[in-house]
Motif scaffolding. Sequence first.
Motif, PDB file in Angstrom:
ATOM      1  N   PRO A  26       0.767  -1.076   0.001  1.00 39.47           N
ATOM      2  CA  PRO A  26       0.077  -0.010  -0.018  1.00 39.47           C
ATOM      3  C   PRO A  26       0.854   1.343   0.009  1.00 39.47           C
ATOM      4  O   PRO A  26       0.354   2.235  -0.482  1.00 39.47           O
ATOM      5  CB  PRO A  26      -0.924  -0.062   1.300  1.00 39.47           C
ATOM      6  N   PRO A  41      -1.288   7.683  -2.290  1.00 37.27           N
ATOM      7  CA  PRO A  41      -2.013   5.932  -2.429  1.00 37.27           C
ATOM      8  C   PRO A  41      -2.312   5.883  -3.798  1.00 37.27           C
ATOM      9  O   PRO A  41      -2.626   4.711  -4.153  1.00 37.27           O
ATOM     10  CB  PRO A  41      -2.905   6.254  -1.408  1.00 37.27           C
ATOM     11  N   LYS A  42      -2.791   6.944  -4.518  1.00 33.09           N
ATOM     12  CA  LYS A  42      -3.776   6.761  -5.642  1.00 33.09           C
ATOM     13  C   LYS A  42      -2.668   6.440  -6.899  1.00 33.09           C
ATOM     14  O   LYS A  42      -2.819   6.018  -7.964  1.00 33.09           O
ATOM     15  CB  LYS A  42      -4.382   7.891  -6.029  1.00 33.09           C
ATOM     16  N   LYS A  43      -1.230   6.599  -6.479  1.00 30.96           N
ATOM     17  CA  LYS A  43      -0.253   6.453  -7.501  1.00 30.96           C
ATOM     18  C   LYS A  43       0.059   5.162  -7.614  1.00 30.96           C
ATOM     19  O   LYS A  43       1.062   4.286  -8.695  1.00 30.96           O
ATOM     20  CB  LYS A  43       0.907   7.262  -7.342  1.00 30.96           C
ATOM     21  N   TYR A  44      -0.028   4.343  -6.670  1.00 30.33           N
ATOM     22  CA  TYR A  44       0.079   2.650  -6.500  1.00 30.33           C
ATOM     23  C   TYR A  44       1.601   2.499  -6.876  1.00 30.33           C
ATOM     24  O   TYR A  44       2.145   1.550  -7.493  1.00 30.33           O
ATOM     25  CB  TYR A  44      -0.759   2.098  -7.664  1.00 30.33           C
ATOM     26  N   TYR A  45       2.603   3.505  -6.501  1.00 32.74           N
ATOM     27  CA  TYR A  45       4.010   3.338  -6.800  1.00 32.74           C
ATOM     28  C   TYR A  45       4.652   1.906  -6.411  1.00 32.74           C
ATOM     29  O   TYR A  45       5.175   1.369  -7.136  1.00 32.74           O
ATOM     30  CB  TYR A  45       4.891   4.539  -6.209  1.00 32.74           C
ATOM     31  N   ARG A  47       3.326  -0.751  -5.309  1.00 32.53           N
ATOM     32  CA  ARG A  47       2.580  -1.973  -6.114  1.00 32.53           C
ATOM     33  C   ARG A  47       3.100  -1.883  -7.554  1.00 32.53           C
ATOM     34  O   ARG A  47       3.513  -3.127  -7.935  1.00 32.53           O
ATOM     35  CB  ARG A  47       1.016  -1.508  -6.014  1.00 32.53           C
ATOM     36  N   SER A  84      -7.789  -2.547  -5.242  1.00 30.62           N
ATOM     37  CA  SER A  84      -8.226  -1.162  -5.574  1.00 30.62           C
ATOM     38  C   SER A  84      -7.269  -0.805  -6.927  1.00 30.62           C
ATOM     39  O   SER A  84      -7.228   0.229  -7.338  1.00 30.62           O
ATOM     40  CB  SER A  84      -8.024  -0.013  -4.659  1.00 30.62           C
ATOM     41  N   CYS A  85      -6.662  -1.752  -7.463  1.00 33.69           N
ATOM     42  CA  CYS A  85      -5.900  -1.643  -8.737  1.00 33.69           C
ATOM     43  C   CYS A  85      -6.288  -2.424  -9.862  1.00 33.69           C
ATOM     44  O   CYS A  85      -5.890  -3.782  -9.746  1.00 33.69           O
ATOM     45  CB  CYS A  85      -4.310  -1.726  -8.254  1.00 33.69           C
TER      46      CYS A  85
END
Length: 267
Positions: A26, A41-45, A47, A84-85
């Motif tokens: 996360p 968090p929305k960038k999913y770096y 992950r 979420s991805c």
Amino acid sequence: MATLLGNCDDPHIVWECLKAITLIIPGPRIANTPEDSIFHPKKYYFRALLAKEGIIPICLKMLGTKWLEIKKQAILALGMMAHSCIDVRDIIIGLDGINTIISLVHEDMDMDTARAIAWTLSILAGVTIKGQISPIEESQVLTLVKIFSWFLYWRDDIEILTHSLLGLSYVMPLVELKIENKDVWERVVKMLTHNGNYVKRAALNCLGSIARSNSMQCQYIIENNAIGLASELLNYNNTQIRSEVCEFISILANQGYTNVKNIELVH
């Protein structure tokens, strides 16, 4: 991390690595992180970084180990990766992740592993994914419906039942209602009478999804007393459940079910 996992034979080290990966996925929880930062968090770096290193096929391979704790942690890591991805979720599905995970299901499995499986499969079904969801092959949809339905009968565990019902809310409206599988819809309606609030809410969510998406299935759940059982919850001592019952009834009423309007007037 990926190199270590791919070349290590020590089960304890592998397990610790998988736990670390699950926590890293996360990314850091830093207050007021700018939305244009790679750490948002929305960038999913993290992950994306782990996916690029090949963590997904490694975790899928780990499901074949004899070590139970490693299997469970690999399942959780896959679920966290897909959470979420949609891109990562689609990669896992494309690598036959659904069938690989389901192959671990058996009558005598331990509860923690079953919970991990139900949670991860619900995410692969679409739970936590916002916006448009990529379609799953029909065979995989049928497989998910079958395993979620099996879980509804397997054990009376709130987590497993909740995740299974939420997963069904995404795939159940996509399958054809037949005589040989009608008991699944009956079971979902029955879940409205479960003692657990999370289970009740998940059942309402599933029934609402059916009501929105499939008129034949909607008619069948009504014939199996979905309206009656839902209406009994209008006086339930939980605000969220009462609110979600009203939403479910509103969906049905907007579709022209006149007996629903009578229920609203009574309560």
